[in-house]
Design a protein around this motif. Sequence first.
Motif, short mmCIF file in Angstrom:
data_model
loop_
_atom_site.label_atom_id
_atom_site.label_comp_id
_atom_site.label_asym_id
_atom_site.label_seq_id
_atom_site.Cartn_x
_atom_site.Cartn_y
_atom_site.Cartn_z
N VAL A 184 0.83 -1.20 0.00
CA VAL A 184 0.00 0.00 0.00
C VAL A 184 0.87 1.25 0.00
O VAL A 184 0.61 2.22 -0.72
CB VAL A 184 -0.95 -0.01 1.21
N GLY A 185 1.92 1.24 0.81
CA GLY A 185 2.82 2.39 0.86
C GLY A 185 3.55 2.61 -0.44
O GLY A 185 3.74 3.76 -0.88
N GLU A 186 3.97 1.54 -1.10
CA GLU A 186 4.67 1.67 -2.38
C GLU A 186 3.75 2.17 -3.49
O GLU A 186 4.15 3.02 -4.30
CB GLU A 186 5.28 0.32 -2.76
N SER A 187 2.54 1.66 -3.51
CA SER A 187 1.61 2.09 -4.56
C SER A 187 1.10 3.51 -4.34
O SER A 187 0.81 4.23 -5.30
CB SER A 187 0.43 1.12 -4.65
N GLY A 188 1.00 3.94 -3.07
CA GLY A 188 0.47 5.27 -2.78
C GLY A 188 1.53 6.32 -2.56
O GLY A 188 1.19 7.48 -2.27
N GLY A 189 2.82 5.97 -2.68
CA GLY A 189 3.88 6.94 -2.49
C GLY A 189 4.07 7.38 -1.05
O GLY A 189 4.55 8.49 -0.80
N MET A 190 3.68 6.54 -0.10
CA MET A 190 3.81 6.90 1.32
C MET A 190 4.47 5.73 2.08
O MET A 190 3.97 5.27 3.09
CB MET A 190 2.45 7.22 1.92
N LEU A 191 5.60 5.28 1.54
CA LEU A 191 6.27 4.13 2.11
C LEU A 191 6.75 4.39 3.53
O LEU A 191 6.70 3.50 4.37
CB LEU A 191 7.47 3.74 1.22
N GLU A 192 7.21 5.63 3.80
CA GLU A 192 7.69 5.92 5.15
C GLU A 192 6.56 5.82 6.18
O GLU A 192 6.77 5.34 7.30
CB GLU A 192 8.33 7.32 5.21
N ASN A 193 5.34 6.20 5.81
CA ASN A 193 4.21 6.06 6.74
C ASN A 193 3.87 4.60 6.98
O ASN A 193 3.54 4.21 8.11
CB ASN A 193 2.98 6.79 6.18
N SER A 194 3.95 3.79 5.94
CA SER A 194 3.69 2.36 6.11
C SER A 194 4.72 1.72 7.03
O SER A 194 4.38 0.87 7.86
CB SER A 194 3.71 1.66 4.74
N CYS A 195 5.99 2.12 6.90
CA CYS A 195 7.03 1.58 7.78
C CYS A 195 6.76 1.95 9.23
O CYS A 195 6.97 1.13 10.14
CB CYS A 195 8.40 2.10 7.35
N LYS A 196 6.28 3.16 9.47
CA LYS A 196 5.95 3.57 10.84
C LYS A 196 4.78 2.76 11.38
O LYS A 196 4.79 2.33 12.55
CB LYS A 196 5.61 5.06 10.87
N GLN A 197 3.76 2.52 10.56
CA GLN A 197 2.62 1.73 11.01
C GLN A 197 3.03 0.30 11.33
O GLN A 197 2.56 -0.30 12.30
CB GLN A 197 1.54 1.74 9.94
N ILE A 198 3.92 -0.26 10.51
CA ILE A 198 4.41 -1.62 10.77
C ILE A 198 5.16 -1.66 12.08
O ILE A 198 4.97 -2.58 12.90
CB ILE A 198 5.29 -2.10 9.60
N ALA A 199 6.05 -0.69 12.31
CA ALA A 199 6.82 -0.66 13.55
C ALA A 199 5.90 -0.52 14.76
O ALA A 199 6.11 -1.19 15.79
CB ALA A 199 7.84 0.48 13.50
N ASP A 200 4.89 0.34 14.67
CA ASP A 200 3.95 0.50 15.77
C ASP A 200 3.18 -0.78 16.04
O ASP A 200 2.96 -1.17 17.20
CB ASP A 200 2.97 1.64 15.48
N TYR A 201 2.75 -1.45 14.97
CA TYR A 201 2.01 -2.71 15.14
C TYR A 201 2.90 -3.77 15.79
O TYR A 201 2.46 -4.49 16.69
CB TYR A 201 1.51 -3.20 13.78
N ALA A 311 -4.74 -1.49 12.09
CA ALA A 311 -3.56 -0.96 11.42
C ALA A 311 -3.74 -0.93 9.92
O ALA A 311 -3.37 0.04 9.24
CB ALA A 311 -2.34 -1.81 11.79
N LEU A 312 -4.34 -1.96 9.36
CA LEU A 312 -4.57 -2.01 7.91
C LEU A 312 -5.62 -0.99 7.49
O LEU A 312 -5.49 -0.34 6.45
CB LEU A 312 -5.01 -3.42 7.51
N TYR A 313 -6.66 -0.85 8.29
CA TYR A 313 -7.71 0.12 7.98
C TYR A 313 -7.15 1.53 7.98
O TYR A 313 -7.44 2.35 7.09
CB TYR A 313 -8.84 -0.02 9.01
N ALA A 314 -6.29 1.83 9.00
CA ALA A 314 -5.68 3.16 9.07
C ALA A 314 -4.68 3.37 7.94
O ALA A 314 -4.43 4.50 7.53
CB ALA A 314 -4.99 3.35 10.42
N GLY A 315 -4.09 2.28 7.44
CA GLY A 315 -3.11 2.38 6.37
C GLY A 315 -3.70 2.55 4.99
O GLY A 315 -2.96 2.65 4.01
N GLY A 316 -5.02 2.55 4.89
CA GLY A 316 -5.67 2.76 3.61
C GLY A 316 -5.98 1.50 2.84
O GLY A 316 -6.37 1.57 1.66
#
Length: 436
Positions: A184-201, A311-316
């Motif tokens: 999702v982060g790669e396709s939406g251009g927000m990879l850094e946000n996805s990495c933060k969500q993964i770390a928080d999860y 986490a997935l819902y918040a990640g789009g």
Amino acid sequence: MPVFEYKATNEDGQAVNGTMLSGSLSQAAEELTKLGLRVSSIGAPSGVGDPLVDYVPDSVIENRKSKIENPATYNRPPSTEQQQPSPPPAEPRSKFMTEVVGPLVNKISLTHQVMFFRQLHTMLKAGVPIVQTLDTLAGQTHDLRLKSVVWELKGHAMEGRPISAGLQRYPEMFSPLILSLMRVGESGGMLENSCKQIADYLDREIELRNLVRRVTIYPKLVLGTSMVVILAANFLMKYLGVKGGLSSPLTEISTWIILGPVLIGLFLFNRVGLANPRIRFNYDQLVLRVPYFGITIQQLCMARFGRAFGALYAGGVAVPEALKLGADACGNEYMRACLHPLHRSLEEGDGIHETLRTAGVFSPIVLDMVHTGETTGNVNEMLVKMAEFYEDESKMRSTQSAYAVGVFALVVVGVYIGFIVFQFYSQYANSISVDL
């Protein structure tokens, strides 16, 4: 404190180079970002004579001087064509490597995963290119298994492939939830946000696992101590017993003849056997049917489901896909089979509250919370509340279970020791009567 050399550009587009002291690489990148600099590269200092470098050996300086003065005395590095490595494979690994070798020797701790994704988020947010970021993280990673994977990810990035193309080759390391958030982060251009969500999860998953370890430490200590007591009792029976010896139900040799294969079998079953979907399904179904403990395990599974779904819902991620991946993350194949088909109802337009109600595994309190969140538009927050509710319930039940198992283990050990004492004095009395 470590020294880092960086290259960056300021707000006016001018190049800025320099060195700085910082506690870690990610902290240095974050500090530069706060100063309004866009980092292009950062790493250990390479220049000799840097006033921030504490010490450079004289032998290193002399060696560098000799190479500058006599360039013919040392071998030049190979050409770019010779240094260019072959691209890493993108196809899946063999079934044997994925289901046998990987689960046995290739698993990494959640702590290392959290550190990797947290640093990846920080450096990407600072504007460091992805290839440079992965190259730096590969050098910073202490786990050799993760280090080799990060080097492979760098190769994928150099080939223009997404990072998820490399992560998906290692299912024993990275869960489907991680892969989904990365895609999702790669396709939406927000990879850094996805990495933060993964770390928080992953941080919350570590907290949940630590909770289970804390509440089960007492019965584990009791069982471990009981084995020591039993072996010590048999040792005393062997060397301090009356003439003719004592017949013990468990001797040192027989204990390890029985216990050794059992421990090895449990290890292989946990690492390899449970990797088989059919075996895992039957095992998880059996565990859930154990009185009292089954409900506790179900609550832990629901807590993981709520965390992952939120986490997935918040990640789009689309809601049906988020539900499927949340079911995959619950940690129980039987519960997964109950939750996974629910995505069809969501695809047909049903609400989240109505869909979860049909599963028959959620309490009315949780369903009311989800319904409130769906009505007010705070579904993600209510899913987190659902996870916290199940975590609190499972914590209470796990604590009670731990004390109950500990007491039961003490009773079993006490009965065994009492049997040994009774046997000892019985044979001692028989030996006295024979001598008389």
